[in-house]
Design a protein around this motif. Structure first.
Motif, PDB file in Angstrom:
ATOM      1  N   VAL A   1      10.123   8.366 -14.166  1.00  0.00           N
ATOM      2  CA  VAL A   1       8.785   7.884 -13.364  1.00  0.00           C
ATOM      3  C   VAL A   1       9.023   8.212 -11.906  1.00  0.00           C
ATOM      4  O   VAL A   1       7.929   8.257 -11.282  1.00  0.00           O
ATOM      5  N   ALA A   2      10.185   8.253 -11.255  1.00  0.00           N
ATOM      6  CA  ALA A   2      10.189   8.818  -9.884  1.00  0.00           C
ATOM      7  C   ALA A   2       9.720  10.126  -9.613  1.00  0.00           C
ATOM      8  O   ALA A   2       9.011  10.467  -8.646  1.00  0.00           O
ATOM      9  N   ALA A   3       9.966  10.942 -10.692  1.00  0.00           N
ATOM     10  CA  ALA A   3       9.717  12.494 -10.706  1.00  0.00           C
ATOM     11  C   ALA A   3       8.099  12.635 -10.911  1.00  0.00           C
ATOM     12  O   ALA A   3       7.513  13.695 -10.507  1.00  0.00           O
ATOM     13  N   GLY A   4       7.480  11.781 -11.615  1.00  0.00           N
ATOM     14  CA  GLY A   4       6.228  11.910 -12.029  1.00  0.00           C
ATOM     15  C   GLY A   4       5.341  10.467 -11.936  1.00  0.00           C
ATOM     16  O   GLY A   4       4.828   9.996 -12.737  1.00  0.00           O
ATOM     17  N   PRO A   5       5.280  10.045 -10.758  1.00  0.00           N
ATOM     18  CA  PRO A   5       4.325   9.012 -10.535  1.00  0.00           C
ATOM     19  C   PRO A   5       3.029   9.021 -10.819  1.00  0.00           C
ATOM     20  O   PRO A   5       2.389   9.940 -10.669  1.00  0.00           O
ATOM     21  N   LYS A   6       2.402   8.095 -11.660  1.00  0.00           N
ATOM     22  CA  LYS A   6       1.015   7.994 -11.951  1.00  0.00           C
ATOM     23  C   LYS A   6       0.113   7.634 -10.987  1.00  0.00           C
ATOM     24  O   LYS A   6      -0.994   7.682 -11.168  1.00  0.00           O
ATOM     25  N   ASN A   7       0.521   6.856 -10.115  1.00  0.00           N
ATOM     26  CA  ASN A   7      -0.525   6.214  -9.221  1.00  0.00           C
ATOM     27  C   ASN A   7      -0.207   6.720  -7.544  1.00  0.00           C
ATOM     28  O   ASN A   7       0.757   7.195  -7.165  1.00  0.00           O
ATOM     29  N   CYS A   8      -1.500   6.950  -7.044  1.00  0.00           N
ATOM     30  CA  CYS A   8      -1.592   7.561  -5.716  1.00  0.00           C
ATOM     31  C   CYS A   8      -2.531   6.650  -4.934  1.00  0.00           C
ATOM     32  O   CYS A   8      -3.872   6.744  -5.295  1.00  0.00           O
ATOM     33  N   ARG A   9      -1.988   5.951  -4.172  1.00  0.00           N
ATOM     34  CA  ARG A   9      -2.987   4.953  -3.287  1.00  0.00           C
ATOM     35  C   ARG A   9      -3.223   5.439  -1.772  1.00  0.00           C
ATOM     36  O   ARG A   9      -2.510   6.180  -1.236  1.00  0.00           O
ATOM     37  N   SER A  10      -4.293   5.053  -1.433  1.00  0.00           N
ATOM     38  CA  SER A  10      -4.725   5.398   0.220  1.00  0.00           C
ATOM     39  C   SER A  10      -3.974   4.493   0.994  1.00  0.00           C
ATOM     40  O   SER A  10      -3.466   3.483   0.683  1.00  0.00           O
ATOM     41  N   VAL A  11      -3.512   5.025   2.396  1.00  0.00           N
ATOM     42  CA  VAL A  11      -3.114   4.100   3.252  1.00  0.00           C
ATOM     43  C   VAL A  11      -3.604   2.642   3.376  1.00  0.00           C
ATOM     44  O   VAL A  11      -3.129   1.657   3.578  1.00  0.00           O
ATOM     45  N   LYS A  12      -5.085   2.822   3.315  1.00  0.00           N
ATOM     46  CA  LYS A  12      -5.744   1.428   3.711  1.00  0.00           C
ATOM     47  C   LYS A  12      -5.344   0.569   2.495  1.00  0.00           C
ATOM     48  O   LYS A  12      -5.130  -0.684   2.596  1.00  0.00           O
ATOM     49  N   GLU A  13      -5.263   1.003   1.090  1.00  0.00           N
ATOM     50  CA  GLU A  13      -4.769   0.175   0.087  1.00  0.00           C
ATOM     51  C   GLU A  13      -3.380  -0.373   0.436  1.00  0.00           C
ATOM     52  O   GLU A  13      -3.268  -1.719   0.147  1.00  0.00           O
ATOM     53  N   VAL A  14      -2.624   0.505   0.613  1.00  0.00           N
ATOM     54  CA  VAL A  14      -1.151   0.253   0.837  1.00  0.00           C
ATOM     55  C   VAL A  14      -1.132  -0.887   2.024  1.00  0.00           C
ATOM     56  O   VAL A  14      -0.093  -1.951   1.880  1.00  0.00           O
ATOM     57  N   PHE A  15      -1.896  -0.939   3.098  1.00  0.00           N
ATOM     58  CA  PHE A  15      -1.759  -1.831   4.217  1.00  0.00           C
ATOM     59  C   PHE A  15      -2.055  -3.157   3.779  1.00  0.00           C
ATOM     60  O   PHE A  15      -1.733  -4.193   4.190  1.00  0.00           O
ATOM     61  N   SER A  16      -2.903  -3.141   2.714  1.00  0.00           N
ATOM     62  CA  SER A  16      -3.478  -4.737   2.259  1.00  0.00           C
ATOM     63  C   SER A  16      -2.485  -5.261   1.121  1.00  0.00           C
ATOM     64  O   SER A  16      -2.716  -6.290   0.656  1.00  0.00           O
ATOM     65  N   MET A  17      -1.549  -4.294   0.656  1.00  0.00           N
ATOM     66  CA  MET A  17      -0.587  -4.847  -0.516  1.00  0.00           C
ATOM     67  C   MET A  17       0.646  -5.794   0.176  1.00  0.00           C
ATOM     68  O   MET A  17       1.178  -5.450   1.305  1.00  0.00           O
ATOM     69  N   SER A  18       1.033  -6.742  -0.444  1.00  0.00           N
ATOM     70  CA  SER A  18       2.282  -7.586  -0.213  1.00  0.00           C
ATOM     71  C   SER A  18       3.467  -6.634  -0.583  1.00  0.00           C
ATOM     72  O   SER A  18       3.290  -5.740  -1.506  1.00  0.00           O
TER      73      SER A  18
ATOM     74  N   THR B   1       3.897  -2.409  12.106  1.00  0.00           N
ATOM     75  CA  THR B   1       3.715  -3.125  11.051  1.00  0.00           C
ATOM     76  C   THR B   1       3.110  -2.063   9.923  1.00  0.00           C
ATOM     77  O   THR B   1       3.597  -2.217   8.534  1.00  0.00           O
ATOM     78  N   GLN B   2       2.019  -1.292  10.360  1.00  0.00           N
ATOM     79  CA  GLN B   2       1.729  -0.551   9.424  1.00  0.00           C
ATOM     80  C   GLN B   2       2.285   0.519   8.885  1.00  0.00           C
ATOM     81  O   GLN B   2       2.696   0.856   7.775  1.00  0.00           O
ATOM     82  N   PHE B   3       3.319   1.158   9.617  1.00  0.00           N
ATOM     83  CA  PHE B   3       4.542   1.985   9.385  1.00  0.00           C
ATOM     84  C   PHE B   3       5.349   1.514   8.271  1.00  0.00           C
ATOM     85  O   PHE B   3       5.931   2.035   7.326  1.00  0.00           O
ATOM     86  N   ASN B   4       5.758   0.085   8.748  1.00  0.00           N
ATOM     87  CA  ASN B   4       6.663  -0.498   7.373  1.00  0.00           C
ATOM     88  C   ASN B   4       6.134  -0.895   6.104  1.00  0.00           C
ATOM     89  O   ASN B   4       6.668  -0.362   5.141  1.00  0.00           O
ATOM     90  N   ALA B   5       4.745  -0.744   6.038  1.00  0.00           N
ATOM     91  CA  ALA B   5       4.150  -1.244   4.996  1.00  0.00           C
ATOM     92  C   ALA B   5       4.064   0.415   4.152  1.00  0.00           C
ATOM     93  O   ALA B   5       4.201   0.620   2.942  1.00  0.00           O
ATOM     94  N   PHE B   6       3.783   1.234   5.005  1.00  0.00           N
ATOM     95  CA  PHE B   6       3.744   2.888   4.517  1.00  0.00           C
ATOM     96  C   PHE B   6       5.314   3.288   3.944  1.00  0.00           C
ATOM     97  O   PHE B   6       5.186   3.754   2.690  1.00  0.00           O
TER      98      PHE B   6
END
Length: 367
Positions: free
Chosen positions: A31-48, A327-332
């Motif tokens: 699954v690391a070699a073939g991840p199914k999800n690709c999110r935008s940085v905006k989505e990532v910034f809003s995730m816990s 903070t944004q880089f840490n989320a990234f």
């Protein structure tokens, strides 16, 4: 950790390679070699950070690996206890009298004389502040420092412990206790979810020192004692950070067991954790602790790999994603590493270069 430990570990790794070479790619690697999800940085910034781990197939696969091994523990009561801890590593030791414990630790010179507390913050002592599978593998500047890093770290260590157990059995005809060797490895970092709680800036809590090592180690051993885990496994677990082959090394392990016993409220001798003179482990010393110690050496490479991967991610975040806020880089970085792992990314960086590194990152995050 000393030179002897690393030399023995590398020798054991050569034997482990026999088992690994014959195995197919694990679900975690796949699954690391073939991840199914690709999110935008905006989505990532809003995730816990917990959500990042929850939604990472890599992290969940690693956790499944640990749980599946735990289900193989031979003793049914022990198996139930370990599975319960994995499901909810709640700090039952925090129910003790912290002021009295702190005083006893200071009297034994097992904690700094100016220490004000022992326990990390906790709202509900019956519930872990986060799941086992969402915690980082260590402090934010060390190994597997991302959501789910504890799971990926422990999964490798547990597989290594199993392989070492089999190698010593086949090569040296040693009849070791599988439950102690492998169970001790499963539990060795059980309180990292408590110690390394995620902060608002997506970094984690800074660990304190206890009895000469990171507090997570002593607190984890104390929790095992408190929950009635059998003494021989607890002793093996305590050897994760050092082995008893030298007076200095054994003194450290003895100190950790003493501190853990004070926290858990037990007599270490009567509980079978130390010899009668409280200067050595129970004699003759068992070998399962060495399996736990050697299997825990994932940190030797993974600490540097994580640090170097993070630096490369910092450059990439600025150059290609326009991220300069901490903070944004840490989320990234947390999101990228939770989905690809620092070890995998550094493997790509070191063998294929920065262009391939950036392409791999782009598989899970976009502008």
């Amino acid at each position: 950790m000393n030179t002897l430990s690393r030399r023995n570990f590398l020798h054991g790794s050569a034997l482990i390679g026999v088992s690994v070479a014959a195995a197919a790619m694990t679900p975690m690697a796949a699954v690391a070699a073939g991840p199914k999800n690709c999110r935008s940085v905006k989505e990532v910034f809003s995730m816990s950070d917990v959500d990042m781990a929850k939604n990472s197939e890599v992290v969940q696969s690693a956790y499944d690996t640990i749980v599946n091994v735990a289900k193989k523990i031979n003793n049914s009561s022990l198996r139930s206890s370990i599975l319960s801890i994995l499901e909810n590593p709640a700090p039952s030791i925090a129910e003790g009298n912290e002021a009295g414990i702190l005083s006893s630790l200071k009297k034994e010179k097992l904690i700094a004389s100016d220490a004000k507390a022992i326990f990390p913050r906790i709202q509900n002592k019956k519930q872990s502040p986060q799941p086992f599978w969402s915690a980082p593998g260590s402090g934010y500047g060390s190994h597997h420092a991302y959501p789910g890093g504890l799971a990926t770290h422990t999964a490798l260590n547990v597989v290594s412990a199993q392989a070492l157990y089999e190698n010593y059995r086949h090569i040296n005809n040693l009849d070791l206790d599988w439950d102690d060797a492998v169970g001790g490895e499963i539990l060795h970092d059980l309180h990292k979810p408590w110690v390394f709680q995620w902060e608002k800036n997506h970094a984690c809590r800074v660990e304190q020192t206890l009895a000469g090592t990171g507090e997570h180690h002593v607190l984890s051993v104390a929790e095992s004692i408190k929950r009635g885990i059998k003494p021989s496994l607890v002793v093996a677990q305590a050897c994760a950070h050092e082995h008893p082959s030298s007076k200095q090394g054994e003194a450290l392990v003895v100190g950790w067991l003493k501190a853990a016993s004070i926290i858990a409220g037990v007599d270490p001798v009567k509980s079978g954790l130390l010899a009668a003179d409280q200067k050595t482990l129970p004699l003759p010393r068992r070998m399962e602790g060495y399996v736990v110690h050697l299997a825990d050496h994932d940190w030797v490479i993974s600490s540097s790999a994580c640090q170097w991967s993070v630096q490369a991610l910092k450059d990439l975040a600025k150059e290609q994603y326009g991220i300069t806020d901490e903070t944004q880089f840490n989320a990234f970085r947390n999101y990228v590493l939770a989905n690809l792992t620092a070890m995998r990314l550094y493997g790509i960086l070191s063998s294929q270069g920065r262009k391939a590194f950036a392409a791999d990152v782009a598989r899970v995050i976009k502008l």
